[in-house]
Design a protein around this motif. Structure first.
Motif, PDB file in Angstrom:
ATOM      1  N   SER A   2      74.252  51.230 120.831  1.00  0.00           N
ATOM      2  CA  SER A   2      74.042  50.123 121.766  1.00  0.00           C
ATOM      3  C   SER A   2      73.228  50.589 122.970  1.00  0.00           C
ATOM      4  O   SER A   2      72.340  49.893 123.447  1.00  0.00           O
ATOM      5  N   SER A  53      66.093  54.363 129.727  1.00  0.00           N
ATOM      6  CA  SER A  53      65.308  53.506 128.838  1.00  0.00           C
ATOM      7  C   SER A  53      63.874  53.330 129.330  1.00  0.00           C
ATOM      8  O   SER A  53      62.973  53.064 128.557  1.00  0.00           O
ATOM      9  N   ARG A 105      57.660  50.860 128.710  1.00  0.00           N
ATOM     10  CA  ARG A 105      57.995  49.496 128.281  1.00  0.00           C
ATOM     11  C   ARG A 105      58.486  49.469 126.825  1.00  0.00           C
ATOM     12  O   ARG A 105      58.514  48.404 126.210  1.00  0.00           O
ATOM     13  N   ASN A 117      64.913  40.072 119.283  1.00  0.00           N
ATOM     14  CA  ASN A 117      65.217  38.636 119.340  1.00  0.00           C
ATOM     15  C   ASN A 117      64.972  37.966 117.988  1.00  0.00           C
ATOM     16  O   ASN A 117      65.688  37.034 117.616  1.00  0.00           O
ATOM     17  N   ARG A 145      67.676  39.120 115.524  1.00  0.00           N
ATOM     18  CA  ARG A 145      68.957  38.463 115.871  1.00  0.00           C
ATOM     19  C   ARG A 145      68.993  37.037 115.336  1.00  0.00           C
ATOM     20  O   ARG A 145      70.042  36.559 114.895  1.00  0.00           O
ATOM     21  N   GLU A 181      72.312  44.767 114.988  1.00  0.00           N
ATOM     22  CA  GLU A 181      71.547  43.937 115.933  1.00  0.00           C
ATOM     23  C   GLU A 181      72.313  43.618 117.210  1.00  0.00           C
ATOM     24  O   GLU A 181      72.061  42.608 117.858  1.00  0.00           O
ATOM     25  N   ARG A 210      73.139  39.750 131.477  1.00  0.00           N
ATOM     26  CA  ARG A 210      71.886  40.296 132.008  1.00  0.00           C
ATOM     27  C   ARG A 210      70.813  39.220 132.071  1.00  0.00           C
ATOM     28  O   ARG A 210      70.077  39.086 133.038  1.00  0.00           O
TER      29      ARG A 210
END
Ligand code: MFK
Length: 553
Positions: free
Chosen positions: A180, A226, A282, A292, A295, A425, A437
């Motif tokens: 995660s 990240s 990025r 996305n 998912r 996912e 978030r």
């Protein structure tokens, strides 16, 4: 004495037998419905035809295998899959399970809605070829959005209907320290001459036979966390036909998804091509385009699993007699089947709305509010539908009694394969936190609740819809309150996240069904019934803990 033998249940065409799908598509597609029906009718007949179901069973019984060494001791790392798995995938590719979303005609910005219906019908008969297709679709969009001319050329292979030209893609994100928490990625990207080479271990890489993958790695010297990660395209084979420097450590021994290989990979200087500037920090933001889309695929797989489970349970109940009448006429069992149908309708409503928004975003016709809505709706849709699918698959298995517990009924595979849906996912909690978030960064939660109110307003005043409309409005107020009550304390907000996300899912599903049933008029009666039932069950779900989580539970 003659032994009684039950006739096996016989599935109707997945398209023909799915009233909820047809009604939802009538709502979204309007004049395009007839053109979509031609495509979906063929897919639906194929998906539940006896030959297809036999192939699905064969693929399930022929799990992927790995041969690491040849007879002479050379390292070969050959992953083999069932040819039934390959055939099921080929049928999907030819029938546009990726391509439909990228073809400008005839559906324009509604293409994703038709595509979503195709995935929903094809997926449950794909023996998990739906997994590489999800990542392939997602990789194509990511390359189109963030890549250069070469990436765009490669993406043409990903969206092709020609199995001889088409490629599939993997998505290598997970590492031993970062499933995660992707910020902990430790794969290093080294610039050697003018080539980037990757070194590290990828811990879960599904669809290992794919020709390429998108993956994250940290360029040497880039910062921790990240913001130091870059996005790279890696090919399994090099242009000269030799294998890239990728070793397969082993295949995972998984609960389900057995026909589809998932491996641990060792990248030993694998040649990689940066997608955009690898040093711009990025990488995670770019791979989010991919996330996305996968998912949404996941949500469609969940809705599809619910549909297939419901279809098996319904057809069995039609042919089975118990206690003097058809099982389908037994009141207790009618409730079970109806509840399954409601879960399916809710999962479909959320998934199709997500697809509708995605199509509008991809075609540049989405408003700013729709973009914000999509950002919050995607995690909410993925997490809720996956949990409904796990419960629904188990319910459907139970509905077939002891035979449902036996492998040759196909129900254990349905249950096993549903269990991956809340895990890959992004788990339920990780996606609940993602909603928070998104709420904080782009006002997505407000957009979601506002759209609940908009959809409920469409149905307000329609006879028979008073109760679900009132329930949606009350739930929106309650969800706002849950958010506001916890907003000043981050730990408390995180502890509340799942309750908010699940509540938002059920509330939005109900609102969408209210809106759709109103638009469909008398034809919308089953959709209205599903909305009413969701409201009767309660939309907000269990309240969060009222105070700190007790340590002594
Ligand atoms: C049949 C079904 C098929 C499905 C098959 C799929 C098989 C694939 C198997 C797998 O690969 S499973 C592994 C999947 N792994 C995950 O889903 C990871 C789960 N973790 C998360 O999603 C975390 O939330 C995340 C890694 C994104 C957290 O990363 P960060 O860097 O700590 O988060 P941050 O700082 O919020 O986000 C970095 C940037 O990305 C931000 O951009 P900005 O700098 O411009 O603000 C975020 O806004 C952006 N971002 C993150 N998530 C986003 C997003 N943007 C849009 N959408 C999102 N979902």
């Amino acid at each position: 004495m003659d032994l009684f033998l039950q006739d096996p249940p016989c599935l109707p065409s997945a398209w023909e037998g799915d009233r909820a799908l047809k009604d939802a598509l009538r709502f979204y597609l309007g004049d395009h419905f007839a053109a979509a029906e031609v495509i979906l009718d063929e897919l639906g007949r194929w998906a539940t035809g006896p030959e297809t179901l036999r192939m699905v069973m064969r693929a399930e019984n022929e799990p992927a295998t790995l041969m690491q060494y040849d007879a002479w001791g050379h390292r070969v790392d050959e992953v083999a899959v069932s040819d039934a798995y390959t055939e099921l995938g080929k049928f999907g590719v030819e029938h546009g399970v990726v391509a439909l979303a990228y073809e400008p005609e005839p559906f324009g910005d509604l293409a994703r809605v038709v595509w979503a219906a195709a995935i929903y019908l094809w997926g449950p008969s794909s023996a998990l070829y739906s997994c590489p297709i999800a990542m392939t679709d997602a990789a194509a969009r990511t390359l189109f959005e963030h890549g250069d001319a070469t990436d765009t050329e490669i993406a043409q292979r990903l969206i092709s209907r020609d199995p001889g030209f088409a490629w599939t893609s993997g998505q290598w994100m997970t590492e031993t320290a970062g499933g995660s928490d992707v910020a902990r990625t430790s794969t290093v990207a080294r610039l050697q001459g003018d080539e980037w080479r990757l070194y590290g271990t990828k811990w879960f890489t599904s669809a290992t036979t794919s020709e390429m993958a998108l993956t994250l790695a940290r360029p040497e010297g880039a910062p921790d966390g990240s913001r130091g990660l870059g996005l790279f395209r890696v090919h399994r084979m090099l242009d000269d036909g030799t294998p890239n420097a990728i070793l397969v450590r082993r295949l995972k021994d998984k609960l389900g998804t057995r026909s589809m290989p998932t491996a641990e990979l060792e990248l030993e200087g694998a040649l990689a091509h940066p997608v955009g500037d690898p040093l711009d920090g990025r990488g995670v933001a770019k791979i989010s385009t991919m996330l996305n889309i996968t998912r949404l695929h996941n949500a469609l797989a969940s809705a599809g699993a619910l549909a297939r489970g419901h279809a098996w349970a319904s057809s069995f109940a039609e042919s089975r007699e118990v206690f003097g009448r058809k099982l389908a006429a037994q009141p207790a069992h009618r409730v079970t089947l109806a509840e399954l149908a409601v879960d399916k309708a809710a999962a479909l409503a959320l998934s199709l709305r997500c697809a509708h928004l995605m199509g509008r975003m991809e075609h540049g016709s989405a408003t700013a509010e729709e973009v914000a809505l999509f950002r919050g709706l995607t995690p909410v849709t993925k997490l809720s539908t996956a949990r409904w699918a796990v419960a629904g698959a188990a319910e459907a298995m139970e509905a077939l009694g002891g035979v449902g517990y036996c492998e040759d009924s196909g129900m254990p595979a349905l249950v096993r394969n549903a269990h991956v849906l809340p895990i890959w996912e992004g788990t339920t909690n990780v996606l609940s936190l993602d909603l928070l978030r998104a709420a904080q960064r782009s006002d997505s939660f407000t957009a979601l609740l506002t759209d609940c109110e908009r959809a409920a307003a469409v149905a307000a005043g329609t006879a028979g819809m008073e109760q679900p409309v009132a329930a949606v409005r009350a739930s929106v107020d309650e969800l706002k309150k849950r958010f506001e009550d916890a907003a000043s304390d981050l730990d408390r907000l995180q502890a509340t996240a799942r309750s908010i996300a699940m509540g938002a899912a059920t509330t939005y599903a109900c609102a969408l069904l209210c809106e759709q049933s109103t638009a469909l008029g008398t034809e919308g009666a089953p959709t209205a019934a599903a909305a009413r039932r969701l409201a009767e069950r309660g939309l907000t779900g269990p309240a969060p803990f009222a105070s700190d989580i007790p340590n002594d539970l």
